[in-house]
Design a protein around this motif. Structure first.
Motif, PDB file in Angstrom:
ATOM      1  N   LEU A   1      -3.528   7.480  -5.519  1.00 49.24           N
ATOM      2  CA  LEU A   1      -2.867   7.846  -4.265  1.00 49.24           C
ATOM      3  C   LEU A   1      -3.522   7.154  -3.068  1.00 49.24           C
ATOM      4  CD1 LEU A   1      -2.239  11.669  -4.814  1.00 49.24           C
ATOM      5  CD2 LEU A   1      -0.582   9.794  -4.969  1.00 49.24           C
ATOM      6  N   ILE A   2      -4.838   7.052  -3.104  1.00 49.24           N
ATOM      7  CA  ILE A   2      -5.545   6.358  -2.019  1.00 49.24           C
ATOM      8  C   ILE A   2      -5.175   4.880  -2.013  1.00 49.24           C
ATOM      9  CG2 ILE A   2      -7.819   5.642  -1.189  1.00 49.24           C
ATOM     10  CD1 ILE A   2      -8.891   8.331  -2.220  1.00 49.24           C
ATOM     11  N   GLU A   3      -5.105   4.276  -3.216  1.00 48.80           N
ATOM     12  CA  GLU A   3      -4.714   2.875  -3.297  1.00 48.80           C
ATOM     13  C   GLU A   3      -3.277   2.681  -2.814  1.00 48.80           C
ATOM     14  OE1 GLU A   3      -4.161  -0.757  -6.552  1.00 48.80           O
ATOM     15  OE2 GLU A   3      -4.648   1.274  -7.231  1.00 48.80           O
ATOM     16  N   LEU A   4      -2.382   3.603  -3.207  1.00 46.64           N
ATOM     17  CA  LEU A   4      -0.993   3.521  -2.770  1.00 46.64           C
ATOM     18  C   LEU A   4      -0.890   3.623  -1.252  1.00 46.64           C
ATOM     19  CD1 LEU A   4       2.030   3.412  -3.406  1.00 46.64           C
ATOM     20  CD2 LEU A   4       1.981   5.905  -3.689  1.00 46.64           C
ATOM     21  N   ARG A   5      -1.665   4.533  -0.668  1.00 47.99           N
ATOM     22  CA  ARG A   5      -1.651   4.674   0.785  1.00 47.99           C
ATOM     23  C   ARG A   5      -2.095   3.382   1.461  1.00 47.99           C
ATOM     24  NH1 ARG A   5      -5.935   8.651   3.449  1.00 47.99           N
ATOM     25  NH2 ARG A   5      -7.236   6.941   2.664  1.00 47.99           N
ATOM     26  N   GLY A   6      -3.142   2.756   0.931  1.00 47.27           N
ATOM     27  CA  GLY A   6      -3.630   1.509   1.514  1.00 47.27           C
ATOM     28  C   GLY A   6      -2.604   0.394   1.430  1.00 47.27           C
ATOM     29  N   ARG A   7      -1.923   0.301   0.290  1.00 45.35           N
ATOM     30  CA  ARG A   7      -0.932  -0.762   0.126  1.00 45.35           C
ATOM     31  C   ARG A   7       0.306  -0.497   0.978  1.00 45.35           C
ATOM     32  NH1 ARG A   7      -2.915  -4.222  -3.222  1.00 45.35           N
ATOM     33  NH2 ARG A   7      -4.366  -3.574  -4.872  1.00 45.35           N
ATOM     34  N   LEU A   8       0.707   0.762   1.118  1.00 50.83           N
ATOM     35  CA  LEU A   8       1.818   1.094   2.006  1.00 50.83           C
ATOM     36  C   LEU A   8       1.469   0.780   3.456  1.00 50.83           C
ATOM     37  CD1 LEU A   8       3.131   4.471   0.530  1.00 50.83           C
ATOM     38  CD2 LEU A   8       4.258   2.243   0.448  1.00 50.83           C
ATOM     39  N   LEU A   9       0.226   1.020   3.823  1.00 48.53           N
ATOM     40  CA  LEU A   9      -0.214   0.710   5.180  1.00 48.53           C
ATOM     41  C   LEU A   9      -0.136  -0.784   5.449  1.00 48.53           C
ATOM     42  CD1 LEU A   9      -1.379   1.772   7.828  1.00 48.53           C
ATOM     43  CD2 LEU A   9      -3.680   1.512   6.847  1.00 48.53           C
TER      44      LEU A   9
END
Length: 295
Positions: free
Chosen positions: A22-30
């Motif tokens: 989820l943290i990685e997904l948040r970073g990539r979405l950002l």
């Protein structure tokens, strides 16, 4: 250790807790949001130039239409395409002036924002696709990662081909057809006065429709790699595919047969190309299976 064992080991090593994903997904979405915002700002800064470029097909159609009226003949489609591509100058004696109108105080502003959003989506597609690939890549086998990468290049290339067909061929013909519907007789005039928002909505709709339709070989090849479709099934369903292509062309294009043919014919050709792409994948898979069987 076999290739499959090595792949399983790599995937196992890439496992992470749900929170890490989820943290990685948040970073990539950002990253995607930032890229889109930068693309929006860039396109909005050059919105006037983009508008002028998108109005060029209309200008070419207006020049050819005016020349045909002056000579009392009919517009030459080949001359229209040559003029649009810059191979021929505008016909002599034609002003080639196109006047679009805005009927609301902020219509032009909102039109520029729509253009900027569309341009940002096109510009940032490689960034979004790469971030998506980087997110799902740890869960793919090595051969799947190698097969997925070419489609990151093929998808925007096919979209650009569809957009080029719209810009240089489809849109000039649509506007020439529209200009031909005007009526001037006995003091009565029914002139075409186009709103800038309506025209650019037509342009972006056609670009999106053709760009997505030109993804047919990419999608079918991916489905072939996944084993969800076969070239035999696609060949057997060719007649149904042609009917579906005609229906799609009738829905996404303006209501004239020339526009529909301009989309239907390339799609039928792309469907045949898709069959051969899937067939090549099946031949490569069979060859790999034979080699593994011999090993």
């Amino acid at each position: 250790m076999t290739f499959s064992d090595r792949d399983e080991a790599e995937i196992e090593a890439s496992r992470a807790p749900l929170m890490d994903h989820l943290i990685e997904l948040r970073g990539r979405l950002l990253i995607c949001v930032i890229a889109f915002a930068l693309g929006f700002i860039l396109c909005f800064a050059f919105a006037n130039q983009i508008q002028i470029a998108l109005i060029k097909p209309y200008q070419a159609a207006a020049a050819i239409h005016a020349a045909a009226l002056a000579s009392g003949g009919h517009a030459n489609p080949l001359e229209l395409i040559a003029t649009m591509m810059g191979l021929k100058p505008y016909p002599p004696g034609t002003a080639a002036v196109v006047q679009l109108i805005a009927t609301a105080p902020l219509e032009q502003l909102f039109t520029k924002m729509k253009i900027a959003a569309f341009g940002a989506a096109v510009l940032t597609f490689p960034v979004i696709a790469w971030q998506l690939y980087r997110f799902v890549a740890p869960g793919l086998y090595r051969n799947e990662r190698g097969a997925f990468l070419p489609f990151l290049i093929a998808a925007p290339v096919m979209f650009c081909l569809g957009g080029a067909l719209v810009y240089y061929v489809m849109l000039p013909f649509v506007m020439l057809f529209s200009l031909g519907q005007q009526v001037v007789s006995d003091g009565i005039s029914v002139a075409q006065t186009t709103k800038i928002s309506d025209y650019l909505s037509l342009v972006t709709s056609l670009l999106l429709a053709f760009g997505l339709c030109f993804q047919l070989p990419v999608v079918t090849t991916l489905l072939g790699l996944a084993g969800l479709i076969s070239s035999k099934a696609m060949a057997a369903g060719r007649r149904y595919a042609i009917v579906a292509v005609v229906v799609v062309a009738a829905v996404v294009t303006p209501p004239d047969p020339i526009s529909q043919l301009m989309l239907a014919v390339p799609l039928v050709i792309l469907y045949e190309v898709s069959i051969w792409c899937v067939r090549l994948i099946e031949l490569r898979r069979k060859k790999a299976d034979d080699v593994e069987g011999l090993a």
